[in-house]
Structure formats: C-alpha cells, structure tokens
Design an enzyme around this catalytic site. Structure first.
Site, PDB file in Angstrom:
ATOM      1  N   HIS A 203      49.611  31.169  44.925  1.00  0.00           N
ATOM      2  CA  HIS A 203      48.760  32.088  46.253  1.00  0.00           C
ATOM      3  C   HIS A 203      47.665  31.288  46.075  1.00  0.00           C
ATOM      4  O   HIS A 203      46.961  30.513  45.281  1.00  0.00           O
ATOM      5  CB  HIS A 203      48.404  33.935  45.780  1.00  0.00           C
ATOM      6  CG  HIS A 203      47.544  33.122  43.976  1.00  0.00           C
ATOM      7  ND1 HIS A 203      46.764  33.002  43.840  1.00  0.00           N
ATOM      8  CD2 HIS A 203      48.396  33.686  42.405  1.00  0.00           C
ATOM      9  CE1 HIS A 203      46.082  33.428  42.773  1.00  0.00           C
ATOM     10  NE2 HIS A 203      47.659  33.367  41.842  1.00  0.00           N
ATOM     11  N   ASP A 219      43.541  29.825  38.344  1.00  0.00           N
ATOM     12  CA  ASP A 219      44.575  30.448  38.739  1.00  0.00           C
ATOM     13  C   ASP A 219      44.062  31.257  40.856  1.00  0.00           C
ATOM     14  O   ASP A 219      43.002  31.915  40.395  1.00  0.00           O
ATOM     15  CB  ASP A 219      43.945  31.946  37.915  1.00  0.00           C
ATOM     16  CG  ASP A 219      45.166  33.435  38.814  1.00  0.00           C
ATOM     17  OD1 ASP A 219      45.626  33.121  39.442  1.00  0.00           O
ATOM     18  OD2 ASP A 219      44.640  34.457  38.139  1.00  0.00           O
ATOM     19  N   GLU A 253      47.644  37.555  46.715  1.00  0.00           N
ATOM     20  CA  GLU A 253      48.302  37.884  45.690  1.00  0.00           C
ATOM     21  C   GLU A 253      47.488  39.020  44.536  1.00  0.00           C
ATOM     22  O   GLU A 253      48.473  39.479  44.108  1.00  0.00           O
ATOM     23  CB  GLU A 253      48.783  36.665  45.028  1.00  0.00           C
ATOM     24  CG  GLU A 253      49.637  37.050  43.978  1.00  0.00           C
ATOM     25  CD  GLU A 253      49.564  36.780  42.192  1.00  0.00           C
ATOM     26  OE1 GLU A 253      49.961  37.216  41.161  1.00  0.00           O
ATOM     27  OE2 GLU A 253      48.306  37.132  42.070  1.00  0.00           O
ATOM     28  N   GLU A 254      46.641  38.449  44.531  1.00  0.00           N
ATOM     29  CA  GLU A 254      45.669  39.550  42.869  1.00  0.00           C
ATOM     30  C   GLU A 254      45.413  40.961  43.344  1.00  0.00           C
ATOM     31  O   GLU A 254      45.315  41.596  42.339  1.00  0.00           O
ATOM     32  CB  GLU A 254      43.878  38.809  43.133  1.00  0.00           C
ATOM     33  CG  GLU A 254      44.202  37.329  43.248  1.00  0.00           C
ATOM     34  CD  GLU A 254      44.933  37.028  41.449  1.00  0.00           C
ATOM     35  OE1 GLU A 254      45.102  37.694  40.908  1.00  0.00           O
ATOM     36  OE2 GLU A 254      44.837  35.535  40.808  1.00  0.00           O
ATOM     37  N   ASP A 281      51.659  29.311  40.258  1.00  0.00           N
ATOM     38  CA  ASP A 281      50.638  29.873  39.793  1.00  0.00           C
ATOM     39  C   ASP A 281      49.714  29.540  38.234  1.00  0.00           C
ATOM     40  O   ASP A 281      50.595  29.234  37.437  1.00  0.00           O
ATOM     41  CB  ASP A 281      51.103  31.254  40.178  1.00  0.00           C
ATOM     42  CG  ASP A 281      49.958  32.298  39.862  1.00  0.00           C
ATOM     43  OD1 ASP A 281      48.324  31.127  40.126  1.00  0.00           O
ATOM     44  OD2 ASP A 281      49.950  33.074  39.962  1.00  0.00           O
ATOM     45  N   HIS A 363      40.117  35.089  36.319  1.00  0.00           N
ATOM     46  CA  HIS A 363      39.971  36.402  36.562  1.00  0.00           C
ATOM     47  C   HIS A 363      38.434  36.634  36.401  1.00  0.00           C
ATOM     48  O   HIS A 363      37.861  37.777  36.008  1.00  0.00           O
ATOM     49  CB  HIS A 363      40.771  37.947  36.781  1.00  0.00           C
ATOM     50  CG  HIS A 363      41.826  37.122  36.633  1.00  0.00           C
ATOM     51  ND1 HIS A 363      42.751  38.499  37.062  1.00  0.00           N
ATOM     52  CD2 HIS A 363      42.919  36.473  37.530  1.00  0.00           C
ATOM     53  CE1 HIS A 363      43.949  38.280  37.383  1.00  0.00           C
ATOM     54  NE2 HIS A 363      44.076  37.055  38.320  1.00  0.00           N
TER      55      HIS A 363
END
Ligand code: BES
Ligand code: ZN
Length: 482
Positions: A203, A219, A253-254, A281, A363
């Site tokens: 992603h 990520d 994706e998240e 990923d 994140h």
C-alpha cells in the site's frame, strides 16, 4: 396530514442530529469477533456490533478505533475490513476464508537469471524512493498529497520502462469507489501463459493521528520502494515472463484495505487466474534476530509460504545473499494480501520482524527514514521479491515479435566493406537506403535477407543509412567510408 409531517419532521430531526453528533466518520466493517467485543467494552462510543458469525463481527465503527486498539488492546492491529454498506458487511461474515483454488505446482528452474538479478539489488535505490515518498509529508488517502504520491510512483515506474526501451509494458491508474485516492498497476504481459497472473503489491497510503503529518516510511514507503527495486532490476535485465506479471501500489489500505479490496474484487469478477500474490508491507525495520518473517495466518496459503521458504533455502542460504527467516502471525487481516485471500487467491506476506518486534513507530509522525538510516533490510525483501517473481512467472523462451517491441535498439557496425545491422528486437530489416549529405541515394534495398549491406561500391565520404524494420520503426545511422 399536517400532524403527520410534523411528526416525520421531528423524527428525522432527531435521527439526523443523533447521526451528526455521534456517528460522523463511521464506516461499516468486519473484524474478528473477540476484537470487536473487547473494543465495545472499552470504547462503546466508537463501535456498534451489528451481527456476529463465524468468529467475525459486522460492525459500524469509527476509524479512530484502530488507534485505540493499537495502544490498548492488541500489540498491533485491529484489522477491520471496510465495506461500503451494512448489507455488504453482513454478507462478508459468510465469505469462506481459507478455501483455495488449485495451486499451480511451484517449481524452481531459473537460477542463472535469479542470481544475476539479486546481484543487482541496490539498497541506495530503495532509500531514494523511500525518501521521495516520505517527503510528501502525508499520503493519507483523503489528502490531495496522496494522489501526488500516486502520480510520482506512476512516473518512477514509467521512467524505468523508458530506460529499458520496452514499449510493451504499461502503467495504469485505478480509480476507486470508496476513496478519492488512486492505485497504480504496472503490467508485463505474459508471453506464453498470459491468463495466469503473478502479482506483488503493497500500500502507498499512510496514516497517523495527525493525518497531515503521516510520513509512513516503514509503513509503507518501504514496501513500495522494495517493489520498485524489483521492477528496476527486472527491466534492466529485459524480463519477459511466461505468465503475466503485475506490480501494485494500493490506495487506502490504512482505512480498511479499501484499494486492494476493490481491485481483488474486480479480478475475481473477471475470473482472472491469479496463481500467486505476495504482499510487501513494512520491510525496512530489523526488529528481530532473523531477517524475514513468514506470516502463518490461516488465510495465507501454505504452499506459497513453503515456496518462499524454498526460494530462501535455495538462493539465500550462504554467500553474499545469505539471510535468515522465521515465522510470525498477524492474527487478523492486517494488510492487502487479505483482500486477495478473501477472493480465494493464494497469498503470502513476508514481514520485517516478528509482529511484536516490528517497527513501533508506524502510524505516528515518527515513522521516518532516519529511524533506520539505510535500506539494507528492505534490500533483502527485493531479493526475495525477484526470486519469487522470476521463478513463479518464469522467463519466456519464445521471442514474440508482435508483443515485444523496442525503441532505438538498432546497432550498426561498419568495417568499410559491409554495414552490419543488428536489431535487438529480433525484427527484420524492411527497407534500407544509404544517402549522402546532399540527399543523393547511393544504395537502396528491400527485405534485406542477411544483416549485412554490401557498401564496397561507395566512394570515401560520409553517408547516412536509413532503415525501416518490419514493425515500421525507422532508425538512422551516420557512417564514414575510408
Ligand atoms: N502495515 C500495517 C500492518 C501491521 C501493523 C503489521 C503492525 C504488523 C504490525 C498496515 O498498514 C495496517 O496498519 N493495517 C491495519 C489493519 C487494516 C485492516 C486497516 C492495522 O494493523 O491496524
Ligand atoms: Zn499501517
């Protein structure tokens, strides 16, 4: 009539104000029942459980619940899979996960090409791409910067195609229904088994509590850069696969695997035969002793996992490409491969560390390249990616004139007696003429059978050879006769 409309007006006012107050941003999703129950106990305001079945729950959830779960309930995750509406969320409870199509017998037969390819993997090229993506500042799916990153990936991939001179490879942008962000797909058509697909993906979007500051380096700039390096090396070696090979950079994706889910659904509806899908990923944070972690979640395909192990045992056991592997579990549908698995395709997800030791910065605004400072770990994943793509898609021995078409690949050699023409696209000379500086034609031939043009009749001086090949492409070459 009057009373009824007052009543309806009040009712709709009550409903809309409830929605506006409590449910802004909520989406329908499915997730593991135990996660949903736990989340409901701790944050009842963030989740409604609609229905549970097969250890899955259809829920109406605020996407921020993902951060709460990350911090308070699970060591990572909650996988929740986005669904466009309530009905589709409930239907998803019945989707069989873990039932597989027949898996092709995976074989190893391409070792000489594999070794050449993995020799060429360069961590610095991966680093370059990671930094380009991180420098967008955010790639959160609704931020306009996300689609700037999409355009950039398209350009990077098209540049690699341009350098290779190939005109048979294309990059396309995919629009989505449930996100404004787009996905990017590069396709190399298979030469012999074009209807069988080998796909790797990851992603491109990112997330963080402050959606405007989500660098998403590990990520998942790392995964996209890993895949870009696989493409670069394959094209620099002029890879022509038997099977159609695709590379995907997904949107959104998240927020619940949105981009990959729409693409996998399209492929399934079109009855495309994806024989193997591998997800990249998070590839650059070496949190564990071993290098690559094979994820053994039940929805992944055991044969495909064994194939990756076979590849590492064959190509990465000793020497300069040596690496070690171990096993770990995500425990839920934690990345895009789950979208493919749900459609019945065989998937695998090699991961950067054991899940509990993977990057703790994801994140957050701290998920930046400087945390690691190099891309050596990701380079191992590019090697595995190359091994997988080359062995699963296999090099074609058939040269296909109609499919493969190069630009500017004519070479000329002049030994003063013959002008030798080499066309690297295996095409043939259609017409060739030799003119001088004044435009006077000295030699002209059609359908040159041999690749040698007799130039012994030419006097000394400068000439230009103009050649047209069977595919209609024209090449010119200036040469001198002594
Ligand atoms: N790269 C992560 C998945 C991940 C997170 C793997 C932590 C290992 C450790 C992925 O981008 C992600 O964040 N997935 C979501 C789930 C998805 C279904 C929204 C997650 O893990 O919360
Ligand atoms: Zn993530």
């Amino acid at each position: 009539m009057y009373l009824k409309s007052i009543f309806l007006g009040c009712l709709s006012f009550a409903l809309t104000s409830l929605h506006a107050q409590d449910r802004t941003g909520f989406i329908h999703a499915t997730m593991q029942e135990n996660h949903a129950v736990e989340l409901f106990h701790q944050f009842p305001q963030l989740i409604d459980i609609i229905e549970s079945k097969n250890q899955l729950s259809a829920v109406y959830i605020h996407p921020d619940a993902t951060h709460e779960l990350h911090q308070k309930i699970l060591s990572h995750g909650p996988g929740f899979i986005f669904h466009p509406d309530k009905q589709q969320a409930i239907q998803a409870l019945d989707q069989p996960v873990g039932k597989w199509m027949n898996v092709t017998n995976y074989t190893l037969s391409e070792s000489s090409f594999v070794y050449k390819a993995i020799d060429d993997v360069k961590a610095d090229r991966i680093k370059e791409v990671m930094l380009i993506l991180e420098n967008f500042g955010t790639r959160f799916h609704t931020d306009p910067k996300a689609n700037l990153a999409v355009q950039k990936v398209k350009e990077l991939w098209e540049e690699l195609i341009a350098i290779s001179g190939r005109t048979d490879i294309h990059v396309r942008i995919i629009n989505h229904v449930n996100t404004p962000m787009k996905s990017v797909v590069l396709t190399i058509d298979g030469n012999e088994k074009a209807d069988e697909y080998v796909i790797i993906g990851g992603h491109l979007d990112s997330t963080a509590p402050d959606k405007t500051n989500a660098p998403g380096s590990d990520d998942n700039a790392s995964g996209i850069a890993t895949i870009t390096e696989v493409i670069r090396v394959l094209l620099s070696h002029d890879f022509m696969p038997q099977r159609t090979t695709e590379f995907m950079a997904y949107a959104a994706e998240e927020i619940g695997l949105v981009g990959s889910k729409e693409i996998a659904t399209t492929y399934k509806n079109q009855e495309k035969n994806v024989i193997a899908y591998v997800q990249f990923d998070m590839t650059n944070y070496q949190g564990s002793v071993e290098d690559i972690f094979i994820t053994t979640d039940s929805y992944n395909n055991n044969d495909l996992n064994l194939y990756l192990i076979d590849l590492m045992e064959t190509y990465n056991k000793t020497g300069k490409h040596a690496l070690t592997y171990n096993y770990t579990k995500c425990n839920y549908g934690c990345s895009d491969h789950h979208s493919w698995a749900q459609k019945g395709y065989p998937t695998a997800f090699p991961f950067e560390a054991s899940f509990s030791e993977s990057s703790p910065y994801i994140h957050t605004a701290s998920d930046r390249f400087t945390i690691v400072g190099h891309a050596d770990h990701a380079a191992k994943f590019s090697k595995l990616g190359l091994e997988f793509v080359i062995e699963a898609a296999k090099t074609s021995n058939k040269m296909s004139l109609t499919n493969i078409h190069y630009k500017n690949q004519a070479k000329f050699y002049n030994d003063n007696q013959f002008l030798t023409i080499q066309l690297t696209n295996q095409s043939k000379v259609h017409t060739i003429k030799v003119i001088d500086a004044a435009g006077f034609t000295h030699l002209s031939k059609e359908y040159l059978a041999s690749t040698k043009l007799d130039i012994r009749s030419l006097k000394s001086g400068f000439y230009i050879a103009i050649l047209t090949d069977q595919l209609g492409e024209t090449f010119t070459h200036k040469f001198r006769v002594y």
